[in-house]
Scaffold this active site. Structure first.
Site, PDB file in Angstrom:
ATOM      1  N   ASP A 107       0.844  -1.193   0.000  1.00  0.00           N
ATOM      2  CA  ASP A 107       0.000   0.000   0.000  1.00  0.00           C
ATOM      3  C   ASP A 107       0.879   1.242   0.000  1.00  0.00           C
ATOM      4  O   ASP A 107       1.552   1.528   0.987  1.00  0.00           O
ATOM      5  CB  ASP A 107      -0.889  -0.034   1.244  1.00  0.00           C
ATOM      6  CG  ASP A 107      -1.773   1.190   1.390  1.00  0.00           C
ATOM      7  OD1 ASP A 107      -1.934   1.922   0.407  1.00  0.00           O
ATOM      8  OD2 ASP A 107      -2.294   1.393   2.504  1.00  0.00           O
ATOM      9  N   ASP A 295      -1.998   5.924  -5.005  1.00  0.00           N
ATOM     10  CA  ASP A 295      -2.250   5.014  -3.892  1.00  0.00           C
ATOM     11  C   ASP A 295      -2.659   3.631  -4.379  1.00  0.00           C
ATOM     12  O   ASP A 295      -3.777   3.435  -4.855  1.00  0.00           O
ATOM     13  CB  ASP A 295      -3.344   5.604  -2.990  1.00  0.00           C
ATOM     14  CG  ASP A 295      -3.625   4.722  -1.777  1.00  0.00           C
ATOM     15  OD1 ASP A 295      -2.767   3.890  -1.432  1.00  0.00           O
ATOM     16  OD2 ASP A 295      -4.701   4.873  -1.181  1.00  0.00           O
TER      17      ASP A 295
END
Length: 416
Positions: A107, A295
């Site tokens: 992430d 992201d």
């Protein structure tokens, strides 16, 4: 009513970029690669992915949405996916001695490395099965950090928390000793049920971990081991993708890499775009400057409200769903013909990134299967604009730690 028209201009201003420097050209044997693949059992759920983005990047979820879509668990806690249900990209990571293989999501929007473990108190899935757990007692190099603890508000809308161990973490050919492993004592209910996901590993640009007292993040530990302080992302829509660390394999790109400076004041990978177009009835470049966070931990893509509105208003019979802050839907029969979305980057070549229109189809609305959710939505209620996996699956993206920038290139897509 169409959203207000943005002034059209032909010149790009306000961004800096450079062609990829020679030291990053070509395939290198330095660094390592981590194959990442999507989980197999998760059902796509637009509402939960939409809610997850607002928990992570916005102001939370409106009360009427919580009640309408039953986004509360039995304890009255917000219960959404810990990561986007369609786009949890999992890598196998080894922790401890002898090595224990865990399934970890990478992430770029967070900085913690936390895992389910033998310390985890399962409340919703008491009997299992569970994802592979970290067992500190089975590692001869595990050492608990006295008085260290962590608590993180994540995309699941609850808090995960626990204790901290120092142990060996292996990724590819790199071995990181005395690395902080955040052992979860409590995790969200839906996280308990995701049996293919042990935990999350964050590679945000300079965001500190949530460990108290402060402890170096995984990225802090990894950086000195890389021949070049870079990593790249090549996610795939219907195939195994790759994170490369310490080198840039330009064979993954189908054109040049163009670099955009990241915002030095932000701990996230935030870069600025300002020329956007799509190949609908009016192919013009709209000048609208906005900063976007790159992201890998967010499924959907969120554009400024004016741009998102103009795109979807060109799709025949588009509808908005008022239950989700006017989320865009469209007739599923048009999915393969959605307009391609394009971003023009600075530089002499006028580099254009292209997101194929079909990538912007999330999938059918549960109670109206003739209509589909848009994978690109408006960022009107968010604090930032987000470029999540809907976009990243179409591109090759490089993160440069030393020069504080992000590189973008198109790539050959193998799923069309």
């Amino acid at each position: 009513m169409r959203p207000p028209i943005i002034v059209f201009i032909s010149l790009l201003v306000g961004l800096t970029a450079a062609l990829v420097p020679p030291r990053l050209h070509g395939k290198s044997t330095s660094g390592f690669s981590l194959p990442v693949s999507k989980t197999q059992g998760s059902k796509r759920d637009f509402v939960r992915d939409w809610a997850a983005a607002r928990q992570k990047w916005g102001k939370g979820i409106p009360d009427d949405v919580l009640s309408t879509f039953s986004l509360l668990d039995d304890d009255g806690i917000v219960d959404v996916q810990p990561l986007g249900s369609d786009d949890i990209y999992i890598a196998d990571i080894q922790v401890g001695n002898p090595p224990q293989t865990l399934k970890i999501a990478i992430d770029t929007g967070s900085a913690d490395m936390w895992v389910q473990s033998s310390d985890t108190d399962y409340r919703a899935n008491i009997e299992g099965p569970w994802a592979p757990q970290y067992k500190p007692d089975a590692s001869n190099t595990s050492r608990r950090v006295d008085d260290a603890e962590w608590s993180v508000k994540y995309m699941d809308g609850t808090h995960a928390n626990g204790i901290v161990y120092l142990d060996t973490v292996r990724m590819g050919g790199i071995e990181l000793t005395d690395t902080a492993v955040q052992s979860a004592q409590i995790v969200a209910a839906r996280f308990e049920r995701e049996t293919e996901l042990s935990g999350i590993m964050g590679f945000a640009k300079s965001l500190p971990s949530n460990i108290e007292p402060p402890t170096p993040s995984l990225l802090d530990k990894l950086r000195p081991h890389l021949d070049a302080p870079v990593f790249s992302v090549d996610l795939r829509r219907n195939a195994t993708g790759t994170f490369d660390f310490g080198h840039v394999d330009t064979s993954r790109a189908s054109d040049n890499i163009t670099w955009l400076d990241a915002n030095p004041a932000s701990p996230h990978w935030d870069v600025t775009f300002d020329l956007t177009a799509w190949d609908g009835s009016r192919h013009v470049w709209w000048a609208h400057s906005f900063e976007a966070t790159i992201d890998t931990g967010t499924t959907l893509m969120f554009l400024p409200a004016s741009l998102a509105g103009m795109y979807w208003f060109e799709v025949p019979d588009m509808r908005v769903d008022p239950r989700l802050s006017n989320a865009f839907t469209f007739p599923c029969r048009l999915a393969e013909g959605l307009p391609d979305l394009m971003f023009k980057l600075p530089g002499e070549e006028g580099h254009v990134l292209t997101i194929p229109g079909p990538y912007l189809n999330y999938g059918p609305v549960d109670d109206d299967p003739e209509y589909c959710w848009g994978g690109m939505q408006s960022a009107e209620d968010l604090e930032v604009t987000i470029f999540g996996d809907v976009m990243l699956k179409a591109l090759f993206v490089v993160f440069d730690l030393e020069n504080n920038r992000v590189g973008f290139a198109n790539k050959d897509l193998d799923d069309e």
